[in-house]
Each structure stands twice: as structure tokens, then as C-alpha cells.
Design a protein around this motif. Sequence first.
Motif, mmCIF file in Angstrom:
data_model
loop_
_atom_site.group_PDB
_atom_site.id
_atom_site.type_symbol
_atom_site.label_atom_id
_atom_site.label_comp_id
_atom_site.label_asym_id
_atom_site.label_seq_id
_atom_site.Cartn_x
_atom_site.Cartn_y
_atom_site.Cartn_z
ATOM 1 N N GLY A 73 0.922 -1.221 -0.061
ATOM 2 C CA GLY A 73 -0.077 -0.170 -0.025
ATOM 3 C C GLY A 73 0.634 1.371 -0.009
ATOM 4 N N LEU A 74 1.966 1.143 0.657
ATOM 5 C CA LEU A 74 2.986 2.437 0.549
ATOM 6 C C LEU A 74 3.613 2.756 -0.728
ATOM 7 N N LEU A 75 3.629 1.614 -1.703
ATOM 8 C CA LEU A 75 3.941 1.900 -3.115
ATOM 9 C C LEU A 75 2.821 3.000 -3.654
ATOM 10 N N THR A 76 1.532 2.754 -3.592
ATOM 11 C CA THR A 76 0.567 3.542 -4.062
ATOM 12 C C THR A 76 0.957 5.180 -3.453
ATOM 13 N N THR A 77 0.914 4.813 -1.965
ATOM 14 C CA THR A 77 0.789 6.273 -1.158
ATOM 15 C C THR A 77 2.152 7.200 -1.571
ATOM 16 N N VAL A 78 3.098 6.533 -1.792
ATOM 17 C CA VAL A 78 4.385 7.545 -2.100
ATOM 18 C C VAL A 78 4.184 7.905 -3.480
ATOM 19 N N THR A 79 3.768 7.202 -4.242
ATOM 20 C CA THR A 79 3.367 7.734 -5.688
ATOM 21 C C THR A 79 2.435 8.948 -5.711
ATOM 22 N N LEU A 80 1.618 8.798 -4.959
ATOM 23 C CA LEU A 80 0.446 9.769 -4.857
ATOM 24 C C LEU A 80 0.948 11.303 -4.168
ATOM 25 N N ALA A 102 5.069 21.901 -20.942
ATOM 26 C CA ALA A 102 4.861 21.292 -19.647
ATOM 27 C C ALA A 102 4.214 19.965 -19.749
ATOM 28 N N LEU A 103 3.364 19.795 -20.799
ATOM 29 C CA LEU A 103 2.745 18.292 -21.137
ATOM 30 C C LEU A 103 3.806 17.583 -21.382
ATOM 31 N N MET A 104 4.788 17.977 -22.269
ATOM 32 C CA MET A 104 5.745 16.971 -22.569
ATOM 33 C C MET A 104 6.768 16.485 -21.789
ATOM 34 N N ILE A 105 7.276 17.481 -20.681
ATOM 35 C CA ILE A 105 7.882 17.222 -19.633
ATOM 36 C C ILE A 105 7.290 16.218 -18.949
ATOM 37 N N THR A 106 6.103 16.249 -18.416
ATOM 38 C CA THR A 106 5.490 15.323 -17.650
ATOM 39 C C THR A 106 5.270 13.824 -18.062
ATOM 40 N N VAL A 107 5.067 13.805 -19.355
ATOM 41 C CA VAL A 107 4.764 12.494 -19.944
ATOM 42 C C VAL A 107 6.110 11.796 -20.253
ATOM 43 N N MET A 108 7.263 12.559 -20.566
ATOM 44 C CA MET A 108 8.380 11.950 -20.472
ATOM 45 C C MET A 108 8.940 11.418 -19.015
ATOM 46 N N THR A 109 8.459 12.236 -18.099
ATOM 47 C CA THR A 109 9.184 11.969 -16.537
ATOM 48 C C THR A 109 8.371 10.481 -16.235
ATOM 49 N N TYR A 110 7.042 10.621 -16.416
ATOM 50 C CA TYR A 110 6.287 9.297 -15.762
ATOM 51 C C TYR A 110 6.715 8.092 -16.710
ATOM 52 N N CYS A 117 11.217 1.174 -12.786
ATOM 53 C CA CYS A 117 10.660 0.357 -11.909
ATOM 54 C C CYS A 117 10.592 -1.138 -12.329
ATOM 55 N N GLY A 118 10.673 -1.472 -13.653
ATOM 56 C CA GLY A 118 11.048 -2.928 -13.930
ATOM 57 C C GLY A 118 12.308 -3.320 -13.918
ATOM 58 N N PHE A 119 13.200 -2.498 -13.757
ATOM 59 C CA PHE A 119 14.739 -2.927 -13.163
ATOM 60 C C PHE A 119 14.820 -2.803 -11.709
ATOM 61 N N ALA A 120 14.099 -2.724 -10.910
ATOM 62 C CA ALA A 120 14.348 -2.419 -9.599
ATOM 63 C C ALA A 120 14.887 -3.738 -8.899
ATOM 64 N N PRO A 121 15.998 -4.018 -8.282
ATOM 65 C CA PRO A 121 16.447 -5.122 -7.532
ATOM 66 C C PRO A 121 15.941 -5.273 -6.201
ATOM 67 N N ASN A 122 15.069 -4.385 -5.594
ATOM 68 C CA ASN A 122 14.803 -4.665 -4.254
ATOM 69 C C ASN A 122 13.456 -3.774 -4.103
ATOM 70 N N TYR A 123 12.843 -3.934 -2.746
ATOM 71 C CA TYR A 123 11.752 -3.088 -2.643
ATOM 72 C C TYR A 123 12.075 -1.316 -2.436
ATOM 73 N N GLU A 124 13.288 -1.242 -1.895
ATOM 74 C CA GLU A 124 13.438 0.013 -1.499
ATOM 75 C C GLU A 124 13.635 0.945 -2.908
ATOM 76 N N ALA A 131 7.968 6.590 -6.682
ATOM 77 C CA ALA A 131 8.053 7.943 -6.049
ATOM 78 C C ALA A 131 8.198 9.134 -7.209
ATOM 79 N N LEU A 132 9.614 8.767 -8.103
ATOM 80 C CA LEU A 132 9.775 9.638 -9.077
ATOM 81 C C LEU A 132 8.828 9.766 -10.412
ATOM 82 N N GLN A 133 8.367 8.359 -10.394
ATOM 83 C CA GLN A 133 7.110 8.287 -11.525
ATOM 84 C C GLN A 133 5.947 9.394 -11.052
ATOM 85 N N GLY A 134 5.713 9.424 -9.836
ATOM 86 C CA GLY A 134 4.831 10.373 -9.141
ATOM 87 C C GLY A 134 4.773 11.710 -9.614
#
Length: 428
Positions: A73-80, A102-110, A117-124, A131-134
Motif C-alpha cells: 500500500g505504501l508503494l501507491t501512497t508514495v506515488t500519490l 509542460a505536457l511533454m515534460i510530464t509525459v517523459m518523466t512518468y 521500476c521494472g529494473f528495481a532489484p529490491n523493494y527500496e 516516487a519519481l514516477q509520481g
Amino acid sequence: MSTTRTEPSEGGRREAADDTGALGWLRALGPRGRRAFGGAFGGYALDSYDYFTLPLGMVAIAAHFGLDNGQTGLLTTVTLVVSAVGGVLAGILADRTGRVKALMITVMTYAVFTVACGFAPNYETLLVFRALQGLGFGGEWAVGAILVAEYASAKHRGRTLGAVQSAWAAGWALAVIVYTLVFHFLDDDMAWRVLFWTGALPALLVVHVRRNVSDAPEAAAKRAAAAERGSFSAIFRPGLLRTTLFATLLSTGVQGGYYTLATWVPTYLKTERGLTVVGTGGYLAFLISGAFIGYLTGGHLTDRIGRKRNIALFAVLSACGILAYTSIPAGSNELLLVLGFPLGFCMSAIFSGFGSFLSELYPTAVRGTGQGFTYNSGRAVGAFLPALVGFLSDSWGVGGALVLGAAGYGLAVVALLGLPETRGRELL
């Protein structure tokens, strides 16, 4: 009798636009406005797609890293929560440099951080990437909604922004389809990673937006002439302070209820109702179909009955829907399937007026700042509800804890008492 208004074309000429009929709102946007609508619709659909990669893969992620419900649940909370920062920054950027940039910058960021996220080696690490995707996730909706709102007429602004909002359901549906295929053909430990990697799709949209979309000329001129464009402090000064506080409270209630459901319904269906991956996708199809139609219907209603009445109506119906959905006895999954449609309809129709309502509450010079702050700060505070559901689910069960979402909708109704009705208001 047919009514028309004139719209600027690419070459600077003016052309008549018939604004009657089912698609009159789209024709009335004019050529530039329709391209802006396409860019905002695509951006929000892919924003939704990238967001739902987490809830859909949550069970597999929890198993892979050995997480409990509180941690997931914290994964969702930190995103938001971080989305509030992204929303504020994107809003200020939109007011200072323009909506399209601004629209282009936000799209590229998320897009970039969803793939990461698909390359994350651990939960942290996953928590940090999410969070950065948020940051990008938080800014896209506000910027895209303002871009289209400044092209739309007061008469059609509600249904036009409701149509943009329906992109969320389209992105959600695409995510469910990809999720079903990926998890059917791949082992769970690889499938959730692949699901995140497909989040690279939005990069293609940026190319289209850069080549074909531009800010509304009249709004851009007003913004350029304003002395305090993009001023964060301005939305807290007398005259706008009350609006900012109550709009944030409204957003908190509505989004707290919504994200509680969006985050935990897939887990609820799999763990407490015993559905397979394919079965979960089927049940979500009813929920998403209701959501798509709800966005469009709510858009028409907000122009007919007003912004506040539309939100109040569907807040009450959404709260009742949550209580009904989570009260269905075991062994009655067919009824669960049927109720998914009206639940999705109500919890989405309430959002249809948000784009027009928030745009109409703020002047052009700080529209991005005001809308970005109120919508995303509300989302950040409301985000604690999904985390609370996660922590309480160990003792209450996911279904029992989901009823907390109904409390959010009650808060939204209270917040409406402090805001004016803006239906038919021209943008200042």
C-alpha cells in the motif's frame, strides 16, 4: 436551431464551427483545439496505463519481494504523495513556459520512471522509482486539462473535459489487457517487470505533441501579459485563498475514495474472491466499461446541472456503491460482476466536472498553479487512505477495509459548501 461560433484555423483564418449534436463540442474546438484534445487525451490515457502497472502487478510484486499489505500500500501512497510535488511544479511551469512544453515534460518523466521500476532489484529501489514516477504522473492531468479548457467554450467545457477524463478508463483498459496477456504467458517474477517496461509507450506521444500541438493563442497572450504568471503565493492570497483551501479539500475526498478502490480492488478480487488472472481481468472489464461511460455521462451532466450538483450526486452514489460491492456474500461472484459496472460508472462520473470546475475557479495567469496544486495536493492527502486500507486489511480483510473509501466521498460533499458554482463562466 443550429448555433455556430468561429474558431481560428492553422492559417489564422476563422471558420464556422457547428456546436450542436452529439459531437458538437468536438467540432467547436476547431482544428488546433482538436489536436490539443488528442494530445491531452493520449497523455492522460498513457498516464493511466503507467499508473495501473503497479496495482495490477501488486500481488506478484508482493510475492517477489516478500511484502505485506502495508508495504504494498505504501508503494501507491508514495506515488500519490510525490504527485503533489509534481503537480505543483508542472502547474507553475505551465503558467510560466506554456501548456504544451509542460505536457511533454510530464509525459517523459512518468514514462522513464515507470520503465525504471521494472529494473528495481529490491523493494527500496522500487519505492524510490515509483516516487519519481509520481512527479510526472501528478503534473500531466492538470496541464492537459488546462490546455483543452482554454480552447473549449463555456457552453461545452464540461463535456469536453469529461471526454479528456475518459482517457483514464481507456488507459486502464489497455493496462488490464496487457496485464492479462503478460501474466498468462510469463512467470510472475518476470511478468511484473515486463508490465512496467511497456510503460515506455508514452515516449511516442511526445513526438506527436511536439510537432502538432500548440497553446490556445488567446490564453497564451493573456498569460504572457500577466505580471504574476505562475506565482505560487498568489493562490493563497485573499480572493483565492478560500477557493484553494476548499478545492484541495474536495480533491482530497474524491481522490481518497477513488484511489482506495483503484489500488485494492484487483488484490481483493484475487485474494478474497479467489479469482484467477483471467477472471480478475474479466471482472475489471465491467468496472472499466462503467468508468468510461461514466466519464462521458458525467461530462454532459456537469454542463446541464452544474459542476457542484454533478459532484455531489456521484459522491453519494459512489459511497453507496462501495458499501454494496464489499457487502456481497461469498459465493455470489456473479453479483459482484454485475455491480462492477455501476460502481465504475459512479466513481468516474464524479471526476468529469473537475477539469472544467478547477479551470474556471482560477484566472489564466495562475490557472496551472492553482489547478496543479489543488488537484494533486488533494490526491497526496487522499493517498493515505490506500495505505491505511493496507495496514487495516490484515485484521479487517481487504474488503472490510475498502469501506473507508466511502468516508472520502462524504468529505467531498462537505467541501462543496465552500465553493461557487461556475457553470457557464468564461475563463478570465
